[in-house]
Write an enzyme that holds these catalytic residues in place. Structure first.
Site, PDB file in Angstrom:
ATOM      1  N   THR A  13       0.761  -1.228  -0.038  1.00  0.00           N
ATOM      2  CA  THR A  13       0.084   0.193  -0.139  1.00  0.00           C
ATOM      3  C   THR A  13       0.925   1.177   0.066  1.00  0.00           C
ATOM      4  OG1 THR A  13      -0.334   0.219   2.172  1.00  0.00           O
ATOM      5  CG2 THR A  13      -1.573  -1.446   1.258  1.00  0.00           C
ATOM      6  N   GLY A  14       0.514   2.345  -0.609  1.00  0.00           N
ATOM      7  CA  GLY A  14       0.966   3.590  -0.544  1.00  0.00           C
ATOM      8  C   GLY A  14       2.346   3.703  -1.510  1.00  0.00           C
ATOM      9  N   SER A  16       2.070   4.437  -4.828  1.00  0.00           N
ATOM     10  CA  SER A  16       2.115   5.413  -5.926  1.00  0.00           C
ATOM     11  C   SER A  16       3.295   6.428  -5.794  1.00  0.00           C
ATOM     12  CB  SER A  16       0.884   6.279  -5.931  1.00  0.00           C
ATOM     13  OG  SER A  16       0.775   7.047  -4.700  1.00  0.00           O
ATOM     14  N   GLY A  18       7.180   7.434  -3.052  1.00  0.00           N
ATOM     15  CA  GLY A  18       7.945   7.526  -1.846  1.00  0.00           C
ATOM     16  C   GLY A  18       8.531   6.254  -1.796  1.00  0.00           C
ATOM     17  N   SER A 145       7.634   4.410  12.488  1.00  0.00           N
ATOM     18  CA  SER A 145       8.540   5.423  12.378  1.00  0.00           C
ATOM     19  C   SER A 145       9.630   5.306  13.901  1.00  0.00           C
ATOM     20  CB  SER A 145       7.917   6.975  12.790  1.00  0.00           C
ATOM     21  OG  SER A 145       8.628   7.664  13.105  1.00  0.00           O
ATOM     22  N   TYR A 158      -0.304  11.744  14.291  1.00  0.00           N
ATOM     23  CA  TYR A 158       0.303  10.779  13.427  1.00  0.00           C
ATOM     24  C   TYR A 158       0.954   9.776  14.076  1.00  0.00           C
ATOM     25  CZ  TYR A 158       4.535   9.109  10.496  1.00  0.00           C
ATOM     26  OH  TYR A 158       5.205   8.244   9.589  1.00  0.00           O
TER      27      TYR A 158
END
Ligand SMILES: NC(=O)c1ccc[n+]([C@@H]2O[C@H](COP(=O)([O-])OP(=O)(O)OC[C@H]3O[C@@H](n4cnc5c(N)ncnc54)[C@H](OP(=O)(O)O)[C@@H]3O)[C@@H](O)[C@H]2O)c1
Length: 273
Positions: A13-14, A16, A18, A145, A158
């Site tokens: 996922t993510g 597209s 980075g 993170s 976040y």
């Protein structure tokens, strides 16, 4: 070329842009069939095009993972399209940098980070868990993170969503480890992407490239460790386990000083905090 992922299917996922896009490219080079999920169709198609022209297999699934119905729909499509799904990389996320005192009337910041970073990832994972159990094998990686390993200011919405996802992921291992379901929590330091680029003063911060960060996800997919971390992150966790009070109070002036230095070096103003 190494083909240690040949015959496997990995959902990222993510993907597209980075770290996720770079990871999808690298996983396909190791032989995996890669399913790329994100909202922006054109960007997804570009990554899929790159992978296919390099001889790899990739499929784009345009989806807003903060939309429950759309997420259920994509789960259904993934299960129909792929008789076997080996790994899910929960990497899509949004970040918000804002002090708590400026968030008092902004509950929506907490809701929108949870919607994608936590609920979106959990919904997708729950949709694939039956397949993992049926296969007797499945691996879930999450992009978290280094800032959940230490008390870091300005990212409460976040980081709370990331900490929630870490906790869910550990429960998954604790409950389904015996049935072949394993998990990896990846604690990235700062990485040069669109996400970190939104904070102007961070232009002056040394960061990992998206390409190097993608190697961390590849390691998580291949080696399946419980955690991938930097030395600083591990040291931070140890410090918090042994001396939470002094470490917490030491971080505050450290971060204020660091932000002032970055503002000077980048030539951009940061709000005084
Ligand atoms: N960059 C850093 O310094 C850093 C540090 C620590 C951890 N991380 C973590 O690493 C991961 C990747 O971050 P990045 O820096 O590569 O971020 P990025 O460049 O901003 O990419 C974020 C990805 O998430 C997707 N996404 C966002 N909202 C979505 C939604 N509602 N539905 C589906 N996809 C969505 C975006 O695609 P669309 O816009 O096309 O939907 C994009 O592909 C994240 O989990 C982030 O929290 C990053």
């Amino acid at each position: 070329m190494r083909t240690d992922l040949a015959g496997t299917t990995v959902v990222v996922t993510g993907a597209s842009g980075g770290i996720g896009a770079q990871a999808a490219r690298k996983l396909s080079r190791r032989g995996a069939t890669v399913c790329l999920l994100a909202r922006r169709e054109d960007e997804l198609d570009e990554v899929v095009g790159d992978i296919r022209s390099a001889g790899g297999t990739a499929i784009a699934y345009a989806v807003d993972l903060s939309d429950p119905a759309a997420t259920d729909d994509v789960v259904g499509r993934l299960l129909v399209d792929h008789p076997r799904i080996d790994t899910l990389v929960n990497n899509a996320a949004r970040s918000i940098r804002r002090p708590i005192t400026e968030s008092l009337d902004r509950m929506h910041d907490y809701e929108r980070t949870m919607a994608i970073n936590y609920f979106g990832a959990v919904r997708l994972t729950l949709g694939l868990v039956p397949r993992f159990v049926e296969q007797g094998r499945g691996h879930v990686v999450i992009s978290s993170s280094m800032s959940t390993q230490l008390p870091i200011p300005l990212f409460s919405a976040y980081l709370a969503s990331k900490a929630a996802l870490e906790s869910f992921t550990r429960s998954l291992s604790a409950e389904l480890g015996g049935e072949g379901v394993s998990t990896t929590v990846v604690h990235f330091p700062m990485v040069r992407t669109e996400m970190s680029g939104r904070t102007e003063i961070y232009q002056a911060m040394p960061m990992l490239s998206a390409d190097k960060a993608a190697d961390w996800l590849v390691k998580a997919v291949i080696d399946r460790p419980a955690r991938v971390t930097s030395l600083q992150g591990a040291a931070g966790e140890l410090g918090m386990a042994l001396l939470p009070g002094p470490v917490t109070s030491g971080m505050r002036p450290l971060f204020r000083g660091m932000d002032r230095l970055l503002a000077r070096r980048s030539g951009h103003q940061d709000k005084p905090r």
